[in-house]
Design a protein around this motif. Structure first.
Motif, PDB file in Angstrom:
ATOM      1  N   CYS A  80       0.847  -1.232  -0.100  1.00  0.00           N
ATOM      2  CA  CYS A  80       0.065  -0.031   0.131  1.00  0.00           C
ATOM      3  C   CYS A  80       0.977   1.171  -0.041  1.00  0.00           C
ATOM      4  O   CYS A  80       1.667   1.421   0.891  1.00  0.00           O
ATOM      5  CB  CYS A  80      -0.936   0.076   1.281  1.00  0.00           C
ATOM      6  N   LEU A  81       0.728   2.124  -0.976  1.00  0.00           N
ATOM      7  CA  LEU A  81       1.641   3.482  -1.140  1.00  0.00           C
ATOM      8  C   LEU A  81       2.807   3.065  -1.091  1.00  0.00           C
ATOM      9  O   LEU A  81       3.670   4.029  -0.656  1.00  0.00           O
ATOM     10  CB  LEU A  81       1.067   4.300  -0.228  1.00  0.00           C
TER      11      LEU A  81
ATOM     12  N   PRO B 278      -8.712  -9.734   8.136  1.00  0.00           N
ATOM     13  CA  PRO B 278      -8.633  -8.290   8.350  1.00  0.00           C
ATOM     14  C   PRO B 278      -7.634  -7.833   9.494  1.00  0.00           C
ATOM     15  O   PRO B 278      -7.165  -8.543  10.293  1.00  0.00           O
ATOM     16  CB  PRO B 278     -10.113  -7.695   8.544  1.00  0.00           C
ATOM     17  N   ILE B 279      -7.057  -6.665   9.125  1.00  0.00           N
ATOM     18  CA  ILE B 279      -6.366  -6.195  10.053  1.00  0.00           C
ATOM     19  C   ILE B 279      -6.585  -6.103  11.687  1.00  0.00           C
ATOM     20  O   ILE B 279      -5.924  -6.335  12.592  1.00  0.00           O
ATOM     21  CB  ILE B 279      -5.796  -4.758   9.770  1.00  0.00           C
ATOM     22  N   ASP B 280      -8.097  -5.947  11.834  1.00  0.00           N
ATOM     23  CA  ASP B 280      -8.662  -5.903  13.280  1.00  0.00           C
ATOM     24  C   ASP B 280      -8.542  -7.374  13.653  1.00  0.00           C
ATOM     25  O   ASP B 280      -8.867  -7.371  14.809  1.00  0.00           O
ATOM     26  CB  ASP B 280     -10.049  -5.192  13.210  1.00  0.00           C
ATOM     27  N   LYS B 281      -8.449  -8.310  13.155  1.00  0.00           N
ATOM     28  CA  LYS B 281      -8.269  -9.678  13.505  1.00  0.00           C
ATOM     29  C   LYS B 281      -6.836 -10.132  13.516  1.00  0.00           C
ATOM     30  O   LYS B 281      -6.437 -11.454  13.518  1.00  0.00           O
ATOM     31  CB  LYS B 281      -9.232 -10.726  12.942  1.00  0.00           C
ATOM     32  N   GLY B 282      -5.953  -9.334  13.608  1.00  0.00           N
ATOM     33  CA  GLY B 282      -4.215  -9.617  13.505  1.00  0.00           C
ATOM     34  C   GLY B 282      -3.873 -10.058  12.356  1.00  0.00           C
ATOM     35  O   GLY B 282      -2.817 -10.802  12.337  1.00  0.00           O
TER      36      GLY B 282
ATOM     37  N   ILE C  43       3.387  -8.907  -1.691  1.00  0.00           N
ATOM     38  CA  ILE C  43       2.685  -8.599  -2.854  1.00  0.00           C
ATOM     39  C   ILE C  43       1.141  -8.874  -2.352  1.00  0.00           C
ATOM     40  O   ILE C  43       0.951 -10.197  -2.024  1.00  0.00           O
ATOM     41  CB  ILE C  43       2.875  -9.216  -4.248  1.00  0.00           C
ATOM     42  N   ARG C  44       0.135  -7.875  -2.824  1.00  0.00           N
ATOM     43  CA  ARG C  44      -1.317  -8.160  -2.082  1.00  0.00           C
ATOM     44  C   ARG C  44      -2.203  -8.103  -3.410  1.00  0.00           C
ATOM     45  O   ARG C  44      -2.155  -7.411  -4.213  1.00  0.00           O
ATOM     46  CB  ARG C  44      -1.648  -6.992  -1.057  1.00  0.00           C
TER      47      ARG C  44
ATOM     48  N   SER D  34      -4.075  -2.795  -2.948  1.00  0.00           N
ATOM     49  CA  SER D  34      -3.246  -3.286  -1.899  1.00  0.00           C
ATOM     50  C   SER D  34      -3.502  -2.862  -0.521  1.00  0.00           C
ATOM     51  O   SER D  34      -3.660  -3.488   0.500  1.00  0.00           O
ATOM     52  CB  SER D  34      -1.786  -3.575  -2.396  1.00  0.00           C
ATOM     53  N   CYS D  35      -3.849  -1.487  -0.577  1.00  0.00           N
ATOM     54  CA  CYS D  35      -4.392  -0.813   0.875  1.00  0.00           C
ATOM     55  C   CYS D  35      -5.541  -1.359   1.276  1.00  0.00           C
ATOM     56  O   CYS D  35      -5.700  -1.496   2.502  1.00  0.00           O
ATOM     57  CB  CYS D  35      -4.519   0.896   0.468  1.00  0.00           C
TER      58      CYS D  35
END
Length: 385
Positions: free
Chosen positions: A112-113, A184-188, A138-139, A149-150
């Motif tokens: 991301c960016l 997701p990021i909130d699930k680590g 790579i996402r 990718s963000c």
């Protein structure tokens, strides 16, 4: 200077041009426009399957993940881009149809960016360079190659890290990928159930346009005769061994616990085989192409089109949860975290944008024809009044 002298000078210039040396891979377009010299193709140094087994030289089929519990866990290198792929595909760049552009054709983009987030993983691909940090992450870009990718970083999805096998001891040029599907990021950024196998198979789907059932039915295929990954055999040798094996001699490594894995004999009436020592990833070190395990498809990005042939191999990773990061959440329905299959991508560029250097390549016979024409024009100037 007289007209005759001028004509003679022109003839001499044409003759000199006709004998001017050009590289075999040079093009007349490049000659006249003084572009960069033609690249020298790398020497391919790899077994028929397109890579060296990292475990033969102190490497591993598992990455090294920092700060795991319990310590020392890793993630599987479950996809390899073969050393027999086109030269340009193996170059880590987006231009000229390189590796990053191929990733774009699969729907994947860089961080991301351009910001690398999260902990770095390392891997030793057995090329003599030891443990090295990932080249990049790579996402999946959700259809947006610029900032998609963000979205993956926040919402989760398919992603991979990669390393190139190009050290002094195993300079194949193959690219090793650790592919997984994260929450997701909130699930680590934990890995979803069956997330290593699914991520690999979905990447195969991106490359070939084909879907693969879950769990992958190839894990239940009878294992064909296996060959030590330390033996560099010709394709004809592989076919010969496969043709002499009886179905009765085949054993499925995928369905056996890693502690009881056996090696199928290449003879119809096999003698007793000693149990092979398992590597750190639970593999036997014996490699076999899985029957019915080949898929072919095309993708494109930035006017480059690619044909990818994917072949699944068994024997190098185990059907296991031992040493696998996130194994508790990844195991599904009593099956181990990974199924032991590796997908090998053989990638060819089948079309390029007009104006690229490769589009103007002229063969050696064509250059000789052009030289002959120049000589003929020279003779006409000499004999004309």
């Amino acid at each position: 200077m007289s007209a005759c002298q001028g004509r003679m000078h022109l003839v001499l210039a044409l003759v000199a041009l006709s004998f001017a040396p050009l590289p075999v891979h040079a093009s007349w377009f490049n000659f006249f426009h003084r572009s960069a010299p033609a690249k020298v193709l790398q020497s391919r140094d790899a077994p028929p399957w397109g890579f060296y087994d990292p475990t033969l030289n102190g490497g591993s089929w598992l990455t090294s993940v920092p700060n795991t519990y319990p310590p020392g866990m890793g993630e599987p290198l479950n996809v390899v881009i073969s050393a027999w792929s086109d030269y340009d595909v193996l170059q880590d760049k987006e231009s000229d149809g390189g590796l990053r552009n191929y990733f774009l054709s699969l729907g994947f983009s860089g961080e991301c960016l351009g910001q690398a987030l999260g902990s770095k993983q390392a891997a030793n691909v057995g090329d003599g360079d030891g443990l090295l940090n990932e080249t990049a992450v790579i996402r999946w870009n959700y259809g947006d190659p610029y900032v998609g990718s963000c979205k993956e970083t926040i919402e989760g999805g398919n992603h991979f890290r990669y390393w190139t096998q190009d050290g002094p001891d195993a300079k194949s040029g193959a690219v090793f990928l650790a592919v997984s599907y994260e929450l997701p990021i909130d699930k680590g950024h934990d890995i979803i159930q069956n997330g290593y196998n699914l991520a690999r198979d979905w990447l195969v789907g991106n490359a070939t346009g084909q879907s693969i059932a879950n769990p992958n039915p190839l894990m239940f295929e009878p294992t064909p005769p296996q060959i030590s990954s330390s033996s560099v055999l010709s394709v004809s040798s592989l076919a010969s061994i496969a043709s002499t094996a009886s179905i009765a001699s085949l054993s499925s490594l995928s369905l056996l616990p890693s502690s009881t894995a056996v090696v199928a004999s290449p003879t119809p009436t096999p003698a007793a085989q000693p149990q092979p020592a398992l590597n750190a990833a639970g593999g036997t070190g014996y490699i076999a192409a899985v029957p019915n395990g080949q898929y072919v498809g095309t993708t494109s990005a930035n006017n480059y089109s690619y044909q990818t042939t994917v072949t699944y191999y068994s024997g190098l990773l185990g059907n296991t949860s031992v040493g696998i990061n996130h194994y508790i959440t990844v195991e599904q329905d009593g099956r181990p975290a990974i199924d032991g299959l590796i997908a090998v991508f053989d990638v060819k560029i089948i079309s390029r944008p007009e104006g690229s250097a490769a589009a103007f390549t002229v063969s050696l016979p064509s250059i000789l024809v052009l030289n002959t024409l120049l000589m003929a024009v020279s003779m006409l100037f000499l004999i004309s009044p």
